[in-house]
Motif scaffolding. Structure first.
Motif, short mmCIF file in Angstrom:
data_model
loop_
_atom_site.label_atom_id
_atom_site.label_comp_id
_atom_site.label_asym_id
_atom_site.label_seq_id
_atom_site.Cartn_x
_atom_site.Cartn_y
_atom_site.Cartn_z
N LYS A 13 92.10 42.21 22.67
CA LYS A 13 93.06 41.92 23.75
C LYS A 13 92.65 40.67 24.53
N SER A 14 91.36 40.49 24.68
CA SER A 14 90.87 39.30 25.39
C SER A 14 91.20 38.04 24.58
N ARG A 15 90.96 38.08 23.29
CA ARG A 15 91.28 36.93 22.44
C ARG A 15 92.78 36.66 22.41
N GLU A 16 93.57 37.73 22.36
CA GLU A 16 95.03 37.58 22.35
C GLU A 16 95.52 36.97 23.67
N THR A 17 94.94 37.38 24.76
CA THR A 17 95.33 36.85 26.07
C THR A 17 94.99 35.37 26.17
N LEU A 18 93.80 35.00 25.72
CA LEU A 18 93.41 33.59 25.73
C LEU A 18 94.35 32.77 24.86
N ALA A 19 94.69 33.27 23.69
CA ALA A 19 95.62 32.56 22.79
C ALA A 19 96.99 32.40 23.45
N LEU A 20 97.46 33.43 24.15
CA LEU A 20 98.76 33.37 24.83
C LEU A 20 98.75 32.29 25.91
N LEU A 21 97.68 32.25 26.71
CA LEU A 21 97.59 31.23 27.75
C LEU A 21 97.59 29.84 27.13
N ARG A 22 96.84 29.67 26.07
CA ARG A 22 96.78 28.36 25.41
C ARG A 22 98.12 27.98 24.81
N GLN A 23 98.87 28.95 24.30
CA GLN A 23 100.22 28.68 23.79
C GLN A 23 101.12 28.16 24.89
N LYS A 24 100.86 28.60 26.12
CA LYS A 24 101.64 28.16 27.28
C LYS A 24 101.10 26.85 27.85
N GLY A 25 100.10 26.27 27.18
CA GLY A 25 99.54 25.01 27.63
C GLY A 25 98.53 25.16 28.77
N ILE A 26 97.99 26.35 28.93
CA ILE A 26 97.05 26.62 30.01
C ILE A 26 95.66 26.83 29.43
N GLU A 27 94.71 26.07 29.92
CA GLU A 27 93.31 26.23 29.52
C GLU A 27 92.55 26.81 30.71
N ILE A 91 83.83 47.31 32.79
CA ILE A 91 84.96 46.57 33.34
C ILE A 91 86.04 46.40 32.27
N GLU A 92 87.24 46.89 32.57
CA GLU A 92 88.35 46.71 31.65
C GLU A 92 88.71 45.24 31.61
N ARG A 93 89.00 44.73 30.46
CA ARG A 93 89.27 43.31 30.26
C ARG A 93 90.50 43.13 29.38
N PRO A 94 90.96 41.89 29.35
CA PRO A 94 90.58 40.71 30.12
C PRO A 94 91.24 40.71 31.49
N VAL A 95 90.65 39.95 32.39
CA VAL A 95 91.21 39.78 33.73
C VAL A 95 91.48 38.29 33.92
N ALA A 103 95.54 39.74 37.21
CA ALA A 103 96.22 40.67 36.31
C ALA A 103 95.28 41.03 35.18
N LEU A 104 95.45 42.25 34.73
CA LEU A 104 94.72 42.76 33.58
C LEU A 104 95.57 42.50 32.35
N GLY A 105 94.98 41.90 31.34
CA GLY A 105 95.73 41.54 30.13
C GLY A 105 95.95 42.69 29.17
N ARG A 106 96.52 43.77 29.66
CA ARG A 106 96.82 44.93 28.82
C ARG A 106 98.24 45.37 29.14
N PRO A 107 99.22 44.92 28.38
CA PRO A 107 99.15 43.99 27.26
C PRO A 107 98.94 42.55 27.75
N PRO A 108 98.61 41.66 26.83
CA PRO A 108 98.31 40.27 27.21
C PRO A 108 99.39 39.61 28.06
N GLU A 109 100.65 39.94 27.82
CA GLU A 109 101.76 39.33 28.55
C GLU A 109 101.72 39.61 30.05
#
Length: 115
Positions: A13-27, A91-95, A103-109
């Motif tokens: 879920k953490s990797r998926e959340t990071l990928a989602l942010l990067r898809q949105k152009g956010i690093e 600690i539940e992740r990602p945050v 926000a907690l990335g569960r689900p990543p969106e």
């Protein structure tokens, strides 16, 4: 945009959340919270930003540490937060933290709500 992500690279879920942010152009600024463990004060602050009433709502209750530390019956919030600071696997992740919101990335969106 100052966005911080508490990340565990081994977590799907953490990797998926990071990928989602990067898809949105956010690093985001990445914080490997297992190596750079948040303090109790940081945990309290982020708990409030997440909007949770209790630290337990943010804990990984299926972790072995949760059971071995006897946290199921613990009601003292300071003790729960101290356990999270001492055992960051709890600690539940990602945050994702953005200013006064988190926000907690569960689900990543869900993290898109704080952008």
């Amino acid at each position: 945009m100052n966005l911080v992500m508490w990340h565990n690279p081994r977590c799907t879920k953490s990797r998926e959340t990071l990928a989602l942010l990067r898809q949105k152009g956010i690093e985001p600024e990445i914080r490997d919270y297992l190596k750079d463990t948040p303090s109790i004060d940081e945990l309290k602050t982020v708990l409030g930003k997440l909007g949770f009433d209790t630290a337990r709502a943010w804990m990984r209750t299926k972790e072995a540490d949760y059971k071995s530390l006897g946290l199921k019956d613990e009601s003292d919030e300071d003790k729960l937060l101290a356990a999270m600071a001492s055992h960051p696997k709890l600690i539940e992740r990602p945050v994702v933290i953005h200013g006064e919101r988190a926000a907690l990335g569960r689900p990543p969106e869900k993290v898109l709500d704080v952008l």
